[in-house]
Design a protein around this motif. Structure first.
Motif, short mmCIF file in Angstrom:
data_model
loop_
_atom_site.label_atom_id
_atom_site.label_comp_id
_atom_site.label_asym_id
_atom_site.label_seq_id
_atom_site.Cartn_x
_atom_site.Cartn_y
_atom_site.Cartn_z
N LEU A 1 0.77 -1.13 -0.18
CA LEU A 1 0.04 -0.16 0.04
C LEU A 1 0.86 1.12 -0.11
O LEU A 1 1.88 1.36 0.99
CB LEU A 1 -1.03 0.12 1.23
CG LEU A 1 -1.66 1.25 1.42
CD1 LEU A 1 -2.61 1.41 0.34
CD2 LEU A 1 -2.41 1.32 2.90
N SER A 2 0.74 2.29 -0.92
CA SER A 2 1.46 3.27 -0.82
C SER A 2 0.30 4.71 -0.82
O SER A 2 -0.65 4.64 -1.14
CB SER A 2 1.94 3.69 -2.23
OG SER A 2 3.19 2.42 -2.30
N LEU A 3 0.62 5.62 0.10
CA LEU A 3 0.11 6.79 0.10
C LEU A 3 0.51 7.90 -0.24
O LEU A 3 1.70 8.20 0.23
CB LEU A 3 -0.37 7.13 1.60
CG LEU A 3 -1.22 5.66 2.46
CD1 LEU A 3 -1.35 6.15 3.91
CD2 LEU A 3 -2.78 5.72 1.81
N PHE A 4 0.12 8.60 -1.20
CA PHE A 4 0.74 10.12 -1.82
C PHE A 4 -0.01 11.14 -1.20
O PHE A 4 -1.31 11.59 -1.25
CB PHE A 4 0.59 9.90 -3.32
CG PHE A 4 1.23 11.19 -3.86
CD1 PHE A 4 2.43 11.35 -4.03
CD2 PHE A 4 0.35 12.16 -4.59
CE1 PHE A 4 3.14 12.23 -4.56
CE2 PHE A 4 1.16 13.32 -5.07
CZ PHE A 4 2.41 13.45 -5.32
N ASP A 5 1.07 12.10 -0.74
CA ASP A 5 0.64 13.46 -0.11
C ASP A 5 0.93 14.43 -1.12
O ASP A 5 2.09 14.87 -1.34
CB ASP A 5 1.36 13.78 1.10
CG ASP A 5 0.90 15.03 1.98
OD1 ASP A 5 0.34 15.95 1.15
OD2 ASP A 5 0.91 14.99 3.05
N ALA A 6 -0.26 14.93 -2.09
CA ALA A 6 -0.04 15.90 -2.89
C ALA A 6 0.59 17.23 -2.53
O ALA A 6 1.43 17.96 -3.18
CB ALA A 6 -1.37 16.21 -3.71
N ALA A 7 0.40 17.51 -1.23
CA ALA A 7 0.86 18.89 -0.56
C ALA A 7 2.47 18.65 -0.65
O ALA A 7 3.02 19.54 -0.82
CB ALA A 7 0.40 19.20 0.81
N THR A 8 2.88 17.82 -0.08
CA THR A 8 4.16 17.44 0.04
C THR A 8 5.07 16.72 -1.08
O THR A 8 5.98 16.82 -1.16
CB THR A 8 4.57 16.60 1.54
OG1 THR A 8 4.12 15.31 1.44
CG2 THR A 8 4.25 17.37 2.72
N GLY A 9 4.24 15.97 -1.84
CA GLY A 9 4.84 15.30 -2.90
C GLY A 9 5.64 14.01 -2.67
O GLY A 9 6.22 13.55 -3.43
#
Length: 185
Positions: free
Chosen positions: A48-56
């Motif tokens: 499982l991977s989680l991407f935080d668009a704010a921090t990239g």
């Protein structure tokens, strides 16, 4: 896709590929959703991977973190905050959604539920109106409600064997193959 995740901006019409070179542990993607404002990516062999668009930035979770299997088919966050993860080797519940705390992870399998989970291949998850968790598995449908399991399988009348319904299937041709054969002509 089998080549990663493509982020497409509908306003600018720009796109960006996210793959193993940018933080995913596997390019094969089974699932996309949002968990706590982050993009949740269930992968084929990479967990499982989680991407935080704010921090990239990416956070990756795999077997060593408590994940039942590196093949992730579905992810939901229940209204009580628990995160549920459907895998090839059972289902995980992460109490309170605290992914970074190993002791908050639980794994449910056919064996440790006494058959309440009818098959370890869990493909889909949904939360019911009263907080119960429904699971679609290779062997039938499971319901987890207030710590108890219930399930419905072929032997209970759920679904039908392929041999019985084969002649009732309307769509017998593959549109992709039809397109490919026309290009070859």
């Amino acid at each position: 896709t089998s080549g990663g995740v493509i982020r497409y901006d509908t306003l600018s019409e720009e796109n960006r590929l996210f793959d193993v070179r940018s933080g995913l542990l596997s390019n094969g993607v089974f699932h996309l959703s949002k968990i706590g404002g982050r993009l949740a990516v269930g992968t084929y062999g990479g967990g499982l991977s989680l991407f935080d668009a704010a921090t990239g930035s990416w956070e990756n979770y795999n077997i060593q973190h408590g994940l039942a299997d590196a093949f992730v088919y579905d992810v939901i966050q229940a209204t009580n905050g628990d995160i549920w993860i459907a895998t090839w080797s059972g289902a995980n519940r992460v109490r309170g959604g605290t992914l970074g705390q190993r002791e908050r992870w639980e794994t449910f399998t056919v064996e440790n539920t006494g058959g309440g989970l009818p098959n370890d291949w869990v493909y889909g998850l949904r939360e019911g109106a009263d907080g119960e968790i429904w699971m679609a598995t290779e062997g039938g449908l499971a319901l987890f409600r207030k710590g108890q399991w219930e399930n419905w399988q072929h032997k209970d009348g759920l679904g039908a064997p392929y041999e019985q319904v084969r002649d009732q299937i309307e769509f017998k041709r593959d549109p992709f193959r039809d397109r490919a054969s026309k290009r070859c002509d």
